[in-house]
Design a protein around this motif. Structure first.
Motif, PDB file in Angstrom:
ATOM      1  N   CYS A 105      -0.325   2.776   5.495  1.00 23.51           N
ATOM      2  CA  CYS A 105      -1.075   1.936   6.435  1.00 23.51           C
ATOM      3  C   CYS A 105      -1.546   0.576   6.082  1.00 23.51           C
ATOM      4  O   CYS A 105      -1.563   0.478   4.754  1.00 23.51           O
ATOM      5  CB  CYS A 105      -2.455   2.824   7.001  1.00 23.51           C
TER       6      CYS A 105
ATOM      7  N   ASN B  26       0.876  -1.356  -0.039  1.00 27.07           N
ATOM      8  CA  ASN B  26       0.114   0.021   0.004  1.00 27.07           C
ATOM      9  C   ASN B  26       0.764   1.306  -0.204  1.00 27.07           C
ATOM     10  O   ASN B  26       0.624   2.176  -0.857  1.00 27.07           O
ATOM     11  CB  ASN B  26      -0.908  -0.070   1.122  1.00 27.07           C
ATOM     12  N   LYS B  27       1.905   1.233   0.827  1.00 26.75           N
ATOM     13  CA  LYS B  27       3.009   2.314   1.014  1.00 26.75           C
ATOM     14  C   LYS B  27       3.634   2.343  -0.746  1.00 26.75           C
ATOM     15  O   LYS B  27       3.490   3.570  -0.929  1.00 26.75           O
ATOM     16  CB  LYS B  27       3.686   2.305   2.010  1.00 26.75           C
TER      17      LYS B  27
ATOM     18  N   THR C 128      -4.292  -2.274   4.591  1.00 31.80           N
ATOM     19  CA  THR C 128      -5.623  -2.037   4.334  1.00 31.80           C
ATOM     20  C   THR C 128      -6.238  -3.437   4.175  1.00 31.80           C
ATOM     21  O   THR C 128      -5.454  -4.572   4.205  1.00 31.80           O
ATOM     22  CB  THR C 128      -5.734  -1.406   2.845  1.00 31.80           C
TER      23      THR C 128
ATOM     24  N   ARG D  37       0.354   2.886  -3.548  1.00 30.79           N
ATOM     25  CA  ARG D  37      -0.606   3.760  -3.447  1.00 30.79           C
ATOM     26  C   ARG D  37      -0.108   5.098  -2.607  1.00 30.79           C
ATOM     27  O   ARG D  37      -0.987   5.626  -2.287  1.00 30.79           O
ATOM     28  CB  ARG D  37      -1.859   2.998  -2.784  1.00 30.79           C
ATOM     29  N   ASN D  38       1.035   4.963  -2.289  1.00 33.86           N
ATOM     30  CA  ASN D  38       1.428   6.193  -1.225  1.00 33.86           C
ATOM     31  C   ASN D  38       0.547   6.439   0.090  1.00 33.86           C
ATOM     32  O   ASN D  38       0.438   7.516   0.541  1.00 33.86           O
ATOM     33  CB  ASN D  38       1.528   7.387  -2.030  1.00 33.86           C
ATOM     34  N   LYS D  39      -0.019   5.091   0.472  1.00 37.84           N
ATOM     35  CA  LYS D  39      -0.769   5.053   1.898  1.00 37.84           C
ATOM     36  C   LYS D  39       0.006   4.335   2.890  1.00 37.84           C
ATOM     37  O   LYS D  39       0.167   3.030   2.653  1.00 37.84           O
ATOM     38  CB  LYS D  39      -1.958   4.559   1.349  1.00 37.84           C
TER      39      LYS D  39
END
Length: 161
Positions: free
Chosen positions: A78, A70-71, A80, A74-76
């Protein structure tokens, strides 16, 4: 079963997640049969007359692994529950090889699924897979109308299983 489109998929573990893959195969096959017969999904690119088979991969992992994915993609920063990498529906230059469309990959975090389950872990995982398949078919939920469509279809499919 849809007599025009056949489907196949692979199941794999990306790390030491605790899940018995064979327990999901038959339910996923049933899910696909239901989805391929739903009139509201016929607008998908997969129903192109040049396609007679679709295939995709489903991977299961821990929160640590999905957090990294995700990091990175998707640059998130956390974990998911599910991430979908659509190779076919999102690419205008998608290739159909021997009448087969490779749709992409669905990655499910078993740990997040367990945390958010309202009924059984199996039903939660199947719901996430169904959601991912809808993304692979080209259905997204960038606005409320599309979200309601995707969630509505996924709920109807899970109810029929």
């Amino acid at each position: 079963m849809n007599s025009i489109i056949k489907s196949s998929f692979t199941l794999e573990k990306l790390d030491s997640v605790k899940i018995v893959l064979k327990n999901y195969k038959e339910k996923i096959k049933q899910m696909l049969d239901i989805m391929l017969e739903m009139p509201e999904l016929k607008s998908s690119k997969i129903f192109d007359e040049k396609i007679s088979k679709i295939r995709f991969d489903i991977s299961f992992c821990t929160d640590t692994t999905i957090h990294q994915i995700n990091k990175e993609y998707r640059n998130k920063d956390c974990p998911t529950d599910v991430i979908t990498f659509s190779l076919f529906a999102d690419d205008e230059n998608a290739v159909i090889y021997r009448k087969t469309a490779d749709l992409g990959q669905i990655i499910v975090s078993v740990e997040t699924a367990l945390k958010q389950t309202k009924t059984t872990l199996e039903e939660e995982i199947l719901t996430l897979i169904c959601h991912g398949i809808l993304h692979l078919f080209g259905f997204d939920h960038l606005d409320k109308k599309d979200y309601d469509f995707v969630v509505g279809v996924q709920n109807r499919v899970i109810e029929k299983l």
